[in-house]
Write a protein that holds these residues in place. Structure first.
Motif, PDB file in Angstrom:
ATOM      1  N   TRP A 176       0.832  -1.193   0.000  1.00  0.00           N
ATOM      2  CA  TRP A 176       0.000   0.000   0.000  1.00  0.00           C
ATOM      3  C   TRP A 176       0.875   1.256   0.000  1.00  0.00           C
ATOM      4  CZ3 TRP A 176      -4.823  -0.979   3.443  1.00  0.00           C
ATOM      5  CH2 TRP A 176      -5.905  -0.222   2.984  1.00  0.00           C
TER       6      TRP A 176
ATOM      7  N   ASP B 208     -13.053   0.924   9.607  1.00  0.00           N
ATOM      8  CA  ASP B 208     -12.024   1.971   9.622  1.00  0.00           C
ATOM      9  C   ASP B 208     -11.262   1.953  10.939  1.00  0.00           C
ATOM     10  OD1 ASP B 208     -12.210   3.330   7.062  1.00  0.00           O
ATOM     11  OD2 ASP B 208     -14.215   3.934   7.671  1.00  0.00           O
TER      12      ASP B 208
ATOM     13  N   ARG C 298      -8.885  -0.896  10.920  1.00  0.00           N
ATOM     14  CA  ARG C 298      -7.710  -0.595  10.094  1.00  0.00           C
ATOM     15  C   ARG C 298      -6.747   0.324  10.862  1.00  0.00           C
ATOM     16  NH1 ARG C 298      -9.919   2.230   6.342  1.00  0.00           N
ATOM     17  NH2 ARG C 298     -10.928   0.594   5.177  1.00  0.00           N
ATOM     18  N   GLY C 299      -7.322   1.282  11.589  1.00  0.00           N
ATOM     19  CA  GLY C 299      -6.484   2.187  12.382  1.00  0.00           C
ATOM     20  C   GLY C 299      -5.760   1.445  13.494  1.00  0.00           C
TER      21      GLY C 299
ATOM     22  N   ARG D 169      -7.349   7.379  12.217  1.00  0.00           N
ATOM     23  CA  ARG D 169      -6.130   6.856  11.600  1.00  0.00           C
ATOM     24  C   ARG D 169      -6.469   5.890  10.455  1.00  0.00           C
ATOM     25  NH1 ARG D 169      -4.234   4.062  15.508  1.00  0.00           N
ATOM     26  NH2 ARG D 169      -3.412   5.699  16.828  1.00  0.00           N
ATOM     27  N   GLY D 170      -7.489   5.058  10.696  1.00  0.00           N
ATOM     28  CA  GLY D 170      -7.926   4.120   9.655  1.00  0.00           C
ATOM     29  C   GLY D 170      -8.487   4.844   8.444  1.00  0.00           C
ATOM     30  N   LEU D 171      -9.219   5.920   8.685  1.00  0.00           N
ATOM     31  CA  LEU D 171      -9.738   6.724   7.572  1.00  0.00           C
ATOM     32  C   LEU D 171      -8.582   7.354   6.794  1.00  0.00           C
ATOM     33  CD1 LEU D 171     -12.840   8.477   9.205  1.00  0.00           C
ATOM     34  CD2 LEU D 171     -12.889   6.910   7.260  1.00  0.00           C
TER      35      LEU D 171
ATOM     36  N   LEU E 253      -5.595   6.081   6.421  1.00  0.00           N
ATOM     37  CA  LEU E 253      -4.984   5.017   5.623  1.00  0.00           C
ATOM     38  C   LEU E 253      -5.831   4.730   4.378  1.00  0.00           C
ATOM     39  CD1 LEU E 253      -2.693   3.011   5.462  1.00  0.00           C
ATOM     40  CD2 LEU E 253      -3.913   1.520   7.035  1.00  0.00           C
ATOM     41  N   ALA E 254      -7.148   4.733   4.546  1.00  0.00           N
ATOM     42  CA  ALA E 254      -8.036   4.476   3.399  1.00  0.00           C
ATOM     43  C   ALA E 254      -7.907   5.565   2.345  1.00  0.00           C
ATOM     44  CB  ALA E 254      -9.483   4.382   3.876  1.00  0.00           C
TER      45      ALA E 254
END
Lengths: 205, 205
Positions: free
Chosen positions: A121, A171, A174-175, B174-176, B178-179
């Motif tokens: 990524w 999300d 993922r974080g 943080r996940g947002l 990365l997305a």
């Protein structure tokens, strides 16, 4: 692979099976090298050496690093989806269900496979050709993860608010995965999952 | 920097100011190169060229890539913290406040600076020395982000559940982020923020 009495097994495997086994070893080694040594280190020759496969055989299967990375991503996304789907039957009913589903989602993003994906990524962020190739694979995986999580949490619900709560949950997962790449974050993660699950369960009701 | 009548300004700047300006340009260029071209491309000489600074001057300030990356991280974490703290006064009171705080938290993770940080993070995953250096900086930043978000959402609350809800919110942010690295995710992100803010506001009450 063991040895049978009186014979060398490896060379007796049909060509097709040996070819498949080599391919599998190269893909497993790609995950391993990416997760532990990063993108720059993950060349076909390093991956082949780590897999115990000759460079020639590796290049026969995967002539370029890109082809190896794409095959690895395809298989990884498939495995992660299958693993989550297979876990469906073991999810508890009742009050513990939401937390079990959230935990399952977070596990997807905290294993070795996610650490390897993160390297791809991150490389794709500055490589438009690689990005174009992996975007549709990533989107397909994201849809599958969303569908599975929706199914486990809310059955056939079509409520847009539920749909987005599930997105927020993925999300968050993922974080948490990203937070785990620098140091072991498992104690904090467990608490965050418990808190999120409580709020999510209340919101779903 | 302009020109004054009858004089060349640049060379009249006191040495200390010129030195600081060069340093700032190198740090800005590091963010830029990391975010757009990735870790492998971000060498001192590429960064210096992009900044319009001679290689010699760059190496005078930052003899190694590591020293440049560390200075960049320090300044970036400081800026992100200051920006969030400065935004405190403009946060609305009343029903829109939670969403404004969540939006502010997500903005930290979706700009160019986060994309640059992600490259360093990803490189550190396979570089123990770099990891040891950036871990304490990252932890300090995470604590500041948590403290600011706690303050804005829940004043002086010491409720452990609130503490963890804020952690979960930052993990989601943080996940947002990365997305958003592979493709523009802003439309979906806005909906996720709105949905989570509603749930969070209810949980905080």
């Amino acid at each position: 692979m063991g040895t049978r009495p009186g014979g060398v097994v490896n060379t007796r495997l049909p060509q097709q099976d040996r070819s498949r086994a080599t391919r599998e070893r190269l893909i497993a080694s790609t995950i391993d090298v990416l997760a532990s040594d990063g993108w720059a280190a993950a060349t076909v020759s390093v991956i082949a050496e780590r897999a115990g496969v000759s460079r020639g055989a590796a290049q026969h299967h995967f002539p370029t690093r890109e082809s190896l990375v794409i095959a690895t991503l395809e298989q990884t996304f498939d495995e992660l989806t299958t693993r989550a789907a297979d876990g469906e039957e073991t999810l508890p009913e009742g009050p513990g269900r939401v937390e079990a589903v959230v935990t399952r989602a977070v596990e997807v993003y905290t294993g070795t496979q996610f650490k390897a994906l993160l390297q791809v990524w991150s490389a794709a962020a500055s490589d438009p050709a690689l990005r174009e190739t992996i975007l549709p694979m990533e989107r397909k995986f994201a849809r599958a993860a969303h569908r599975l999580t929706m199914q486990s949490l809310a059955g056939g619900s079509t409520d847009p608010a539920v749909h987005r709560l599930v997105q927020a949950t993925l999300d968050m997962a993922r974080g948490l995965g990203l937070a785990d790449t620098l140091s072991d974050d498992s104690a904090r993660r467990k608490q965050v999952i418990a808190t999120w699950s409580e709020v999510l369960a209340a919101a779903l009701n």
